[in-house]
Design a protein around this motif. Sequence first.
Motif, PDB file in Angstrom:
ATOM      1  N   HIS A  13       0.778  -1.254  -0.247  1.00  0.00           N
ATOM      2  CA  HIS A  13       0.100  -0.114  -0.101  1.00  0.00           C
ATOM      3  C   HIS A  13       1.211   1.288  -0.038  1.00  0.00           C
ATOM      4  O   HIS A  13       1.929   1.342  -0.550  1.00  0.00           O
ATOM      5  N   GLU A  29      -2.962   0.120   8.011  1.00  0.00           N
ATOM      6  CA  GLU A  29      -1.657  -0.888   7.168  1.00  0.00           C
ATOM      7  C   GLU A  29      -0.522  -0.119   6.308  1.00  0.00           C
ATOM      8  O   GLU A  29       0.839  -0.599   7.230  1.00  0.00           O
ATOM      9  N   HIS A  72       2.677  -7.472   4.460  1.00  0.00           N
ATOM     10  CA  HIS A  72       1.071  -6.712   4.880  1.00  0.00           C
ATOM     11  C   HIS A  72       0.649  -6.561   6.551  1.00  0.00           C
ATOM     12  O   HIS A  72       1.268  -8.476   6.496  1.00  0.00           O
ATOM     13  N   ILE A  73      -0.584  -7.103   6.354  1.00  0.00           N
ATOM     14  CA  ILE A  73      -1.590  -6.796   8.114  1.00  0.00           C
ATOM     15  C   ILE A  73      -2.667  -6.754   7.921  1.00  0.00           C
ATOM     16  O   ILE A  73      -3.687  -6.533   6.564  1.00  0.00           O
ATOM     17  N   GLU A 120      -6.887  -7.170  -0.969  1.00  0.00           N
ATOM     18  CA  GLU A 120      -5.331  -7.097  -1.002  1.00  0.00           C
ATOM     19  C   GLU A 120      -4.965  -6.484  -2.565  1.00  0.00           C
ATOM     20  O   GLU A 120      -4.101  -5.355  -2.750  1.00  0.00           O
TER      21      GLU A 120
END
Length: 383
Positions: A166, A181, A235-236, A267
């Motif tokens: 992101h 995130e 990622h979270i 995602e």
Amino acid sequence: MSSLTRHLIAAGIAAFLLYPSYVSPSPARPAVVRDIRHWTNEEYTRVVIDLEGEAKYEANFLPADPVRKLPARIFIDIEKATLRDEIIRHPREVRNGLLTRVRAGRFRAGVVRVVIDLERESGYRAFDLSNPSRIIVDVEGRSEARNRPVLPDAPGKIVVMIDPGHGGKDPGATGPTGLREKDVVLAIGRMVRQKLSRLPGFDVRMTRDSDVFIPLEERTGMANETNADIFVSLHINASRNRKARGVSTYVLSRASDKEALVLAARENGVSVKKLSEVRFIIDDLSLYGRKKESLKLAKTVNDTIVRNIKRRHGPVHNLGLKQAPFYVLVGARMTAVLVETSFISNRSEEKRLRRRSYLETIADSVVEAIRYYGENGALARAG
Ligand SMILES: [Zn+2]
């Protein structure tokens, strides 16, 4: 069977060698070619054609024509489409030993043709991603692609591309008290770079080290362009179920379960329905990566994160090794994994993610796993 499904089956592995046509589904409305981007090195080029609106397209290969002095080329015809004059006037010069340029024009009424002029005969794969709509063409020197070593021969450094997910306009998932995130994974990514760079034998790069937006296919393009040996996307996780928690690590494949598919859709920024339609192409494209190696690294990363969290921070739920069609892993030519450490949607895990010591633990674990994988590279080379 939908036309999209047929297209995806047609784009099979044999396709790579035999230069067949790729035909995409019918468009809902006319498209505009907005831009052409590329990432390249001497044995690989990723060309991305950015579109406004969905487009029907067909990719084909033409051998060199010595009589007319024309090079071998790949062309992509985009129907019911138009393009900006600016793109026609400015072909993308590449000249990397693999291809010379990418040019575009109005082929006939309503058809835009994008031509990739090749310097030598090469294999290619074409596929499309949505939201926003784009056509991606990966061009590879044929023999080199299959004979690349898993890790560089000593004493070369192992190139690691760390990809904090992101960024910029895309915050990723947001926790109940507002933790984002994109900020958490950037912090972890910087820690990984700092820790791993201290070790001899590793050359660490990042797809981003600030709060900027980078499209998913560009991240893969950057990793391929730099000939990275290892790609780790950070990622979270998040879920509508606020109780969901735990650590999981992914490799590119069809979704291993419903949750994995829902997660990959989120995602990727597409619907689950849309993503379900691309499963065939994922089957093909995952063959070009290093599936076995990626599984090995993913398992090491996941086990290490779980073990270290347990030791330093208390109980942790191990969701284990999983598979899903993440766009950011599609076309990656190296060992590539995607880590989903903890759920930002879970109150107690969000609280943990606010602590620097917790992020250090995750970063330490990623470094430890990459180091272990690197040191056992001799085995991988022999195998
Ligand atoms: Zn994410």
